[in-house]
Design an enzyme around this catalytic site. Structure first.
Site, PDB file in Angstrom:
ATOM      1  N   SER A   1       0.798  -1.170  -0.036  1.00  0.00           N
ATOM      2  CA  SER A   1       0.234   0.006   0.162  1.00  0.00           C
ATOM      3  C   SER A   1       0.877   1.304  -0.089  1.00  0.00           C
ATOM      4  O   SER A   1       2.236   1.122  -0.342  1.00  0.00           O
ATOM      5  CB  SER A   1      -0.986  -0.265   1.213  1.00  0.00           C
ATOM      6  OG  SER A   1      -1.939   0.992   1.060  1.00  0.00           O
ATOM      7  N   ASN A   2       0.469   2.245   0.299  1.00  0.00           N
ATOM      8  CA  ASN A   2       1.101   3.561   0.266  1.00  0.00           C
ATOM      9  C   ASN A   2       0.500   4.584   1.522  1.00  0.00           C
ATOM     10  O   ASN A   2      -0.491   4.140   2.187  1.00  0.00           O
ATOM     11  CB  ASN A   2       1.281   4.189  -1.019  1.00  0.00           C
ATOM     12  CG  ASN A   2      -0.271   4.546  -1.415  1.00  0.00           C
ATOM     13  OD1 ASN A   2      -0.995   5.565  -0.932  1.00  0.00           O
ATOM     14  ND2 ASN A   2      -0.588   3.959  -2.631  1.00  0.00           N
TER      15      ASN A   2
END
Ligand code: C5P
Length: 228
Positions: free
Chosen positions: A29-30
């Protein structure tokens, strides 16, 4: 009484990160907070529009009066957007979609082995914005370009390559604006009827204030282009 600027308009907005499963317990993810997309959804609603917000996993309350659809992966986000695109006048892609996902997510937890390295095979995710912009009929499509250098050049390239109606460029190399921050400073780029590039700059502003001004400008831009 005068109708609010957004009355009768339907917005579809993506926000936040996506989460791509590696196995049943891990993901890629980020750090996208979703703040800008949620602020845009709230502002569009406040201007009288109907708003559907397709949100990746974020810790933000749903703005009052906004229909929220929670998704995890890019593929789920694309499916939710495609299910709503025909009922949308303006599409704003504000999500930080993972560029890649696992080619084949492991069905069981990936076990640590004696090896010092582990190789994961990733494949490209669909470009949600480019997919909606390439469809017909399509909503008025607005993208975001977060860049650390040559911000306007790269944003302009994305405007053309993804066949967008407008793009919001922001410089994320400055930590006081952009990711996770409450402030943002942006430039709106679009092409006029003669295909001349136009731009409008906003100084660093609270995301909520900026969101109102951006939504108001996007509505007038949409109306200008639709009236031709
Ligand atoms: O090419 P880049 O990822 O920088 O483009 C950013 C814009 O495209 C943003 O508006 C983002 O929400 C959208 N996007 C998307 N689907 C992707 C990648 C980006 O909708 N897979």
């Amino acid at each position: 009484a005068v109708a609010p600027l957004g009355a009768g308009l339907r917005f579809l907005i993506t926000a936040g990160p996506t989460q791509e499963a590696l196995d049943p317990v891990r993901y890629l993810s980020n750090h996208s907070s979703g703040k800008m997309g949620f602020a845009l959804a709230s502002a569009a609603r406040a201007l009288g529009a109907q708003v559907t917000l397709v949100a990746g996993p974020v810790h933000l309350p749903t703005p009052a009066g906004v229909e929220r659809i929670n998704v995890l992966s890019a593929n789920e986000m694309l499916a939710a957007c495609q299910a709503h695109q025909a009922q949308s006048d303006l599409f704003i892609a504000c999500a930080a979609v993972a560029d890649y996902r696992m080619a084949t997510p492991a069905e069981q937890k990936i076990k640590k082995t004696a090896s010092e390295t582990l190789t994961l095979e990733l494949i490209k995710n669909p470009d949600i914005l480019a997919t909606l912009a390439a469809s017909s009929p399509r909503p008025f499509c607005i993208g975001f370009a977060a860049e650390t250098q040559q911000v306007l050049e790269y944003a302009q390239q994305k405007l053309i390559r993804k066949n967008l109606d407008a793009i919001v460029a922001n410089d994320v190399s400055d930590p006081s604006i952009g990711f996770g921050s409450d402030q943002n400073r942006v430039t709106l780029l679009w092409q006029d009827q003669q295909h001349q590039l136009q731009q409008q700059d906003w100084p660093a502003t609270q995301k909520a204030t900026l969101a109102h001004q951006l939504i108001a400008r996007l509505i007038t831009l949409y109306q200008e282009q639709r009236s031709i």
